[in-house]
Design a protein around this motif. Structure first.
Motif, PDB file in Angstrom:
ATOM      1  N   HIS A  47       0.911  -1.392   0.016  1.00  0.00           N
ATOM      2  CA  HIS A  47      -0.038   0.098   0.073  1.00  0.00           C
ATOM      3  C   HIS A  47       0.760   1.317   0.105  1.00  0.00           C
ATOM      4  O   HIS A  47       0.616   2.050  -0.810  1.00  0.00           O
ATOM      5  N   ASN A  48       1.897   1.308   0.819  1.00  0.00           N
ATOM      6  CA  ASN A  48       2.857   2.485   0.901  1.00  0.00           C
ATOM      7  C   ASN A  48       3.457   2.882  -0.295  1.00  0.00           C
ATOM      8  O   ASN A  48       3.858   3.803  -0.890  1.00  0.00           O
ATOM      9  N   GLN A  49       3.961   1.731  -0.924  1.00  0.00           N
ATOM     10  CA  GLN A  49       4.813   1.674  -1.996  1.00  0.00           C
ATOM     11  C   GLN A  49       3.858   2.332  -3.184  1.00  0.00           C
ATOM     12  O   GLN A  49       4.389   3.135  -4.154  1.00  0.00           O
ATOM     13  N   ILE A  50       2.673   1.801  -3.271  1.00  0.00           N
ATOM     14  CA  ILE A  50       1.684   2.240  -4.250  1.00  0.00           C
ATOM     15  C   ILE A  50       1.523   3.730  -4.100  1.00  0.00           C
ATOM     16  O   ILE A  50       1.744   4.639  -5.037  1.00  0.00           O
ATOM     17  N   VAL A  51       1.289   4.387  -3.047  1.00  0.00           N
ATOM     18  CA  VAL A  51       1.105   5.671  -2.704  1.00  0.00           C
ATOM     19  C   VAL A  51       2.383   6.476  -3.234  1.00  0.00           C
ATOM     20  O   VAL A  51       2.322   7.355  -3.879  1.00  0.00           O
ATOM     21  N   LEU A  52       3.495   6.051  -2.625  1.00  0.00           N
ATOM     22  CA  LEU A  52       4.765   6.776  -3.020  1.00  0.00           C
ATOM     23  C   LEU A  52       4.915   6.751  -4.748  1.00  0.00           C
ATOM     24  O   LEU A  52       5.534   7.909  -5.078  1.00  0.00           O
ATOM     25  N   SER A  53       4.770   5.611  -5.350  1.00  0.00           N
ATOM     26  CA  SER A  53       5.012   5.573  -6.790  1.00  0.00           C
ATOM     27  C   SER A  53       4.300   6.643  -7.283  1.00  0.00           C
ATOM     28  O   SER A  53       4.420   7.417  -8.233  1.00  0.00           O
ATOM     29  N   LEU A  54       2.851   6.879  -6.683  1.00  0.00           N
ATOM     30  CA  LEU A  54       1.837   7.837  -7.328  1.00  0.00           C
ATOM     31  C   LEU A  54       2.297   9.273  -7.250  1.00  0.00           C
ATOM     32  O   LEU A  54       2.342  10.188  -8.201  1.00  0.00           O
ATOM     33  N   LEU A  55       2.913   9.312  -6.015  1.00  0.00           N
ATOM     34  CA  LEU A  55       3.440  10.838  -5.759  1.00  0.00           C
ATOM     35  C   LEU A  55       4.601  11.106  -6.489  1.00  0.00           C
ATOM     36  O   LEU A  55       4.893  12.206  -7.233  1.00  0.00           O
ATOM     37  N   GLN A  56       5.550  10.004  -6.592  1.00  0.00           N
ATOM     38  CA  GLN A  56       6.821  10.301  -7.304  1.00  0.00           C
ATOM     39  C   GLN A  56       6.397  10.576  -8.770  1.00  0.00           C
ATOM     40  O   GLN A  56       7.198  11.430  -9.524  1.00  0.00           O
ATOM     41  N   LYS A  57       5.382   9.790  -9.517  1.00  0.00           N
ATOM     42  CA  LYS A  57       5.035  10.156 -10.883  1.00  0.00           C
ATOM     43  C   LYS A  57       4.837  11.587 -10.992  1.00  0.00           C
ATOM     44  O   LYS A  57       4.925  12.099 -12.285  1.00  0.00           O
ATOM     45  N   THR A  58       3.930  12.072 -10.147  1.00  0.00           N
ATOM     46  CA  THR A  58       3.502  13.635 -10.415  1.00  0.00           C
ATOM     47  C   THR A  58       4.676  14.487  -9.776  1.00  0.00           C
ATOM     48  O   THR A  58       4.377  15.530  -9.763  1.00  0.00           O
ATOM     49  N   GLY A  59       5.590  14.123  -9.115  1.00  0.00           N
ATOM     50  CA  GLY A  59       6.610  15.019  -8.448  1.00  0.00           C
ATOM     51  C   GLY A  59       5.990  15.636  -7.277  1.00  0.00           C
ATOM     52  O   GLY A  59       6.559  16.625  -7.005  1.00  0.00           O
ATOM     53  N   ALA A  60       5.122  15.050  -6.598  1.00  0.00           N
ATOM     54  CA  ALA A  60       4.241  15.631  -5.495  1.00  0.00           C
ATOM     55  C   ALA A  60       5.217  15.633  -4.297  1.00  0.00           C
ATOM     56  O   ALA A  60       5.924  14.620  -4.027  1.00  0.00           O
ATOM     57  N   LYS A  61       5.178  16.895  -3.564  1.00  0.00           N
ATOM     58  CA  LYS A  61       6.219  17.100  -2.314  1.00  0.00           C
ATOM     59  C   LYS A  61       5.131  17.577  -1.255  1.00  0.00           C
ATOM     60  O   LYS A  61       5.510  17.089  -0.084  1.00  0.00           O
ATOM     61  N   ARG A  62       3.963  17.996  -1.575  1.00  0.00           N
ATOM     62  CA  ARG A  62       3.078  18.463  -0.511  1.00  0.00           C
ATOM     63  C   ARG A  62       1.741  17.630  -0.560  1.00  0.00           C
ATOM     64  O   ARG A  62       0.920  17.700  -1.396  1.00  0.00           O
ATOM     65  N   VAL A  63       1.365  16.771   0.659  1.00  0.00           N
ATOM     66  CA  VAL A  63       0.089  15.947   0.677  1.00  0.00           C
ATOM     67  C   VAL A  63      -0.554  16.366   1.696  1.00  0.00           C
ATOM     68  O   VAL A  63      -0.140  16.636   2.804  1.00  0.00           O
TER      69      VAL A  63
END
Lengths: 201, 462
Positions: B89-105
């Motif tokens: 689960h955590n890996q999926i969230v991380l890869s989605l954030l990395q894909k968009t370059g997101a830094k602030r959630v």
């Protein structure tokens, strides 16, 4: 095997006795006076309901609300009230951050919990339901205000059709929190006040 | 994993008598509000039965409904992901954030992400995660964890909130007014909402028939969090599913009334597909849930809608605080869910219960909580996980109770000792019953003796 298939397989490997869906028929609560009950519940959750016959009456009520009288940015998506923000011209919803007051249409109301149903079919940015400092809804009900109010949530879901790409929400009163020592504070992140007008025009 | 035993943790909490009573009262106040709401609906019991059966029905066909949900959600433009455990689960969230370059959630309340320890995981990757529920933001600033699933900061006093906000938000020192403090948090979190790259939410209900999600909040934080950024990530356990949209009528009528004594939450938002031009990712997480399904005794706990009513009413929870459980979900339901994941680490939890049954009475989906807690006690004994301090006295008691003469003899000794021994010989470390309470006054006659006197008197009267 993918995680999806592993999870589904793991579920299907479990022996679980079949249970029928109970159905939703029931002698669910009805109210003699839906308008009065809605108003009582909405007041209890921090909002206010008004039954009016003309748009002028709405203006008269709102002009006594300091938040409306003093508002510098007003979004109105109801023809009866004039706003001063060109909502449709806005592309980035972040531009709505300083909206003081919004007057928005709602589809219908629910007596048992003081909620109105809203959706984004007529609203370009759904954030407009959450970002303004203060909020008013207008529910059209040409003959009688009670026609726009259903008794309970079972009847509410009969009036909604879900399944198309859409956002919709029941909104009951202004935003609130009691996270500090169970003290109720109105105006958590969303609207600080909420008025619902039933317009019989 | 070594987890501290509940009695040790609870002892720390009750050491502060005034605070323990304050906590007890705060929760009982919520329980009373719930009662007023429950009696206001004549059909309350009918709703509970319907909710229970809808959930059992869903569990009995869960794989089919999950597939149906996936199909419909995909049709609406959402992307469905599957995670076997918290790491995935955590890996999926991380890869989605990395894909968009997101830094602030910005993240609204989600017990699942607490269960998966998502925040520390993302923070290690240099991502700022802001909990936007006021109570959760308070505990986040204090580097604590929620002590209740609906009221995360129920254990914290306003003076402490004031100190925390003074430190982090530069509010006036000593201003303890909840209105003032909430206003400060509102302004602080507005900035976070406006700056967020991605919004994460939990899910209260997912509808198989439509592929939609429902998220309920009072503050409006979930909605603000996912209406400004383009990407919404919704994290849910697979048990959140319900078959039809119309089933929501039952659950939305029960949820807020049971949780906080409100007729409905302020916002009950129905998400069908992403924002126009945006992305909606739904992560379906198992993390041990499918194992629970096969167990006749414990399957019921999958019906839970996380309202927290069992905590508000539990005499043990109210007087020992949520942190004493050492789990994401505390209280009666947590004491069932935690041992199913790791019975050794959480073996003390099913014993943190008086078996009074109050939780079972208030549960909106009719989970037989106290029966399951009793089942767990047997299960933990069977697995040989009980400490000697419990097994030896139980063996001795069982041996004594099987012999009438021994039982009478021990009873007589007990009575004698209670009446004649000095205080120090009764109240000491070996007698936990004498801790913080007085032993009962010892009667002159035992029940058996009273009965015999009564019978012989009756005989002589005749």
């Amino acid at each position: 095997m993918s995680s999806r298939d592993q999870i589904l397989k793991s579920i299907r490997n479990q022996v679980v006795a079949s249970v029928d869906h109970p159905g939703l028929a029931g002698d669910w609560i009805r109210y003699d006076d839906r308008v009065a009950h809605f108003a009582t519940v909405l007041a209890a959750v921090g909002g206010a309901a008004h039954v009016v016959d003309t748009a002028e009456e709405i203006v008269a009520v709102l002009s006594k609300v300091p938040a409306f009288a003093q508002a510098s940015k007003i979004v109105s998506l109801c023809e009866q009230i004039s706003g001063n923000v060109d909502f449709v011209a806005i592309d980035d919803p972040h531009a709505l951050e300083d909206v003081d007051f919004a007057v928005l249409p709602a589809q219908f109301a629910v007596a048992e919990n003081g909620a109105v149903w809203v959706d984004d079919a007529v609203v370009k940015h759904r954030v407009i339901y959450f970002i303004p400092q203060h909020l008013s809804f207008i529910v059209r009900s040409p003959a009688d205000a009670a026609d726009a109010i259903v008794d309970n949530m079972h009847l509410a879901y009969e009036r909604i059709s879900l399944g198309e790409p859409q956002f919709g929400a029941f909104v009951s009163g202004p935003s609130k929190t009691a996270d500090i020592e169970q003290s109720l504070v109105i105006g958590a992140h969303g609207a600080r006040s909420l008025n619902v007008f039933f317009l019989r025009q | 994993m070594k987890t501290a035993e509940h009695p040790e943790q609870a002892a720390k909490f009750v050491a502060n008598d005034e605070r323990a009573h304050w906590h007890d009262q705060a929760l009982w106040f919520v329980r009373e509000k719930r009662d007023r709401m429950a009696v206001s609906l004549p059909e309350w019991e009918q709703l509970r039965s319907a909710a229970s059966q809808i959930k059992l029905h869903t569990v009995s066909r869960l794989a089919d409904y999950l597939e149906q949900f996936e199909q419909n959600a995909t049709k609406l433009g959402a992307v469905v992901h599957w995670a076997r455990d918290s790491e995935e689960h955590n890996q999926i969230v991380l890869s989605l954030l990395q894909k968009t370059g997101a830094k602030r959630v910005v993240k609204s309340k989600s017990m699942l992400t607490e269960e998966c320890h998502l925040n520390p995981f993302l923070e290690e990757q240099g991502i700022e995660v802001v909990d936007t529920d006021l109570g959760e933001r308070i505990v986040q600033m204090r580097k604590e964890t929620p002590s209740h699933i609906v009221l995360p900061a129920i254990h914290i006093k306003k003076e402490e909130v004031s100190e925390t906000f003074h430190e982090h938000l530069q509010t006036e020192a000593g201003n303890n007014d909840p209105n003032y403090l909430t206003e400060a948090a509102r302004n602080h979190l507005r900035e976070k909402f406006l700056a967020a790259d991605v919004g994460i939410t939990g899910v209260n209900f997912a509808i198989a028939e439509t592929g939609g999600l429902v998220v309920c909040t009072n503050e409006g934080n979930a909605d603000l969090g996912v209406s400004l950024p383009k990407m919404h990530i919704a994290c849910m356990g697979i048990e959140k599913l319900i078959p039809h949209a119309s089933d929501l009528s039952v659950f939305l009528r029960l949820l807020a009334r049971s949780a906080t004594g409100q007729p409905i939450t302020t916002y009950s938002s129905h998400f069908h597909g992403p924002l126009p031009g945006g992305e909606l990712h739904i992560i379906l997480v198992d993390n041990g849930r499918s194992n629970l399904m096969g167990s006749e005794q414990f399957r019921n706990s999958l019906k839970c809608i996380r309202c927290g009513a069992c905590m508000n009413t539990c005499p043990v929870y109210r007087r020992s605080g949520g942190h004493s459980y050492g789990t994401t979900v505390p209280g009666p339901i947590g004491s069932i869910l935690a041992p199913s994941r790791d019975s050794k680490a959480h073996k003390s939890l099913p014993f943190a219960c008086t078996l009074c049954g109050s939780c079972t009475d208030v549960c909106p989906v009719k989970i037989d909580l106290h029966h399951e807690l009793l089942e767990w006690r047997g299960e933990i004994r069977q697995r040989g996980q009980l400490p000697m301090s419990k097994t030896v006295p139980m063996k001795l008691t069982s041996w004594m109770m099987r012999s009438p003469w021994l039982f009478r003899w021990v009873g007589a000794i007990g009575k004698f000792c209670l009446r004649h021994l000095p205080r120090w010989a009764i109240y000491h470390g070996l007698n936990p019953w004498g801790k913080q309470r007085e032993m009962p006054e010892s009667p002159k006659e035992s029940f058996r003796e009273l009965y015999q006197i009564h019978e012989s008197k009756k005989a002589s009267d005749e």
